[in-house]
Each structure stands twice: as C-alpha cells, then as structure tokens.
Write a protein that holds these residues in place. Sequence first.
Motif, PDB file in Angstrom:
ATOM      1  N   SER A  86       3.829  -0.273   8.145  1.00  0.00           N
ATOM      2  CA  SER A  86       3.647  -1.467   7.326  1.00  0.00           C
ATOM      3  C   SER A  86       2.163  -1.686   7.071  1.00  0.00           C
ATOM      4  O   SER A  86       1.337  -1.451   7.944  1.00  0.00           O
ATOM      5  CB  SER A  86       4.251  -2.674   8.061  1.00  0.00           C
ATOM      6  N   MET A  87       1.833  -2.141   5.850  1.00  0.00           N
ATOM      7  CA  MET A  87       0.443  -2.436   5.488  1.00  0.00           C
ATOM      8  C   MET A  87       0.402  -3.817   4.844  1.00  0.00           C
ATOM      9  O   MET A  87       1.333  -4.207   4.146  1.00  0.00           O
ATOM     10  CB  MET A  87      -0.097  -1.412   4.490  1.00  0.00           C
ATOM     11  N   GLN A  88      -0.690  -4.512   5.096  1.00  0.00           N
ATOM     12  CA  GLN A  88      -0.872  -5.817   4.474  1.00  0.00           C
ATOM     13  C   GLN A  88      -2.324  -5.930   4.025  1.00  0.00           C
ATOM     14  O   GLN A  88      -3.240  -5.594   4.763  1.00  0.00           O
ATOM     15  CB  GLN A  88      -0.532  -6.936   5.457  1.00  0.00           C
ATOM     16  N   ASP A  89      -2.521  -6.408   2.808  1.00  0.00           N
ATOM     17  CA  ASP A  89      -3.850  -6.573   2.244  1.00  0.00           C
ATOM     18  C   ASP A  89      -3.941  -7.992   1.697  1.00  0.00           C
ATOM     19  O   ASP A  89      -3.124  -8.394   0.873  1.00  0.00           O
ATOM     20  CB  ASP A  89      -4.081  -5.542   1.133  1.00  0.00           C
ATOM     21  N   THR A  90      -4.915  -8.735   2.176  1.00  0.00           N
ATOM     22  CA  THR A  90      -5.082 -10.125   1.736  1.00  0.00           C
ATOM     23  C   THR A  90      -6.457 -10.286   1.119  1.00  0.00           C
ATOM     24  O   THR A  90      -7.457  -9.835   1.673  1.00  0.00           O
ATOM     25  CB  THR A  90      -4.934 -11.097   2.933  1.00  0.00           C
ATOM     26  N   GLU A  91      -6.476 -10.914  -0.039  1.00  0.00           N
ATOM     27  CA  GLU A  91      -7.735 -11.217  -0.712  1.00  0.00           C
ATOM     28  C   GLU A  91      -7.596 -12.610  -1.308  1.00  0.00           C
ATOM     29  O   GLU A  91      -6.837 -12.819  -2.264  1.00  0.00           O
ATOM     30  CB  GLU A  91      -8.020 -10.185  -1.804  1.00  0.00           C
ATOM     31  N   GLY A  92      -8.295 -13.549  -0.715  1.00  0.00           N
ATOM     32  CA  GLY A  92      -8.185 -14.941  -1.163  1.00  0.00           C
ATOM     33  C   GLY A  92      -6.750 -15.420  -0.987  1.00  0.00           C
ATOM     34  O   GLY A  92      -6.136 -15.218   0.059  1.00  0.00           O
ATOM     35  N   PRO A  93      -6.177 -16.015  -2.037  1.00  0.00           N
ATOM     36  CA  PRO A  93      -4.808 -16.529  -1.907  1.00  0.00           C
ATOM     37  C   PRO A  93      -3.739 -15.450  -2.130  1.00  0.00           C
ATOM     38  O   PRO A  93      -2.548 -15.728  -2.022  1.00  0.00           O
ATOM     39  CB  PRO A  93      -4.728 -17.576  -3.014  1.00  0.00           C
TER      40      PRO A  93
END
Length: 155
Positions: A86-93
């Motif tokens: 699993s991968m998760q990428d968060t940028e701002g909202p």
Amino acid sequence: METWTAAEKVRSRWIAEEPPEDDDLLNTKIGQVERLIRRHFPDMQARLEATGADGGPAEPDLAETIADVVADLLQEHFANPLGVRSMQDTEGPWTLQQTMAGDAPGKLVLSAEHKKMLAPPMTSRSRLRTINTEQGSYLAAAAMTASETPDGWPT
C-alpha cells in the motif's frame, strides 16, 4: 541452462509502462521465472521437446504459453519491485492512496491461474469408473468388501 523465453518475447507482450531496456537485467529475471517454472514442473523441458503423432510438437502452444507466463510475472515484478502492499501520498488537502492486489505483490510467484496454464493437457484416459446406477444400491453395496460397506447398508 538455456532459457526458453527470449527478452524480445517478453517485451512484445509488455502492456504496462515501458519494459526494462537492460537486457542483462531482463535475462536474469527471465532465468529466475523459468527456474521457478522448472521447480513446479520438472518435466517441462521434456514436454517442450516431445513430438506428437503428426511429427510436430506434442503441445504446440507450450513455448508461447511459457512466454506469456514469464511476461506476466515480470510485468508484475517490475511494476512493484519492492513488493509494496500500500502507498499513500498526501499533498495539502489531497491524498492519493493505492493498494496493490494479489497475495504477493511484486514477488515472482506462480498463481493458481499460471499453474493451470502450464499444466499438462488433460488426456482422454480417465481413472474414473462408470457406475451403473440402474442396478440399485443393493448391488452396489454387494460389490463392496465388508470393510468398505457403510453401516446400515444391506450386505
């Protein structure tokens, strides 16, 4: 040991991103997959060399099927070489999350479907026996030995 699948056969089946350009790396991985196939199917070389009644290959599509399986496993491997689940990428909202399917993402593992594809073809010789159901259960029970007769069946 000679490989069954050329790098070009793998590249011609590639449907995802660009296939690896490094021939040495691709040939190494092809060798890994083919050794995996040999472990599951020790008679594969003999099946490839076998001839049928017409003098042609006994299993005409076997070499191409091997190439299909090799290409399929290598695409899965190169798409996820680290085996990330699993991968998760968060940028701002904004958040992007991906989960890789399969029991062993990125690993060189023959699935049940791959094993079915590589299995020898079914032959017409069956080990099953025909049972005449018109004779009734009494005759079927009488044909059994005493040790095989279930409790409650007439003997």
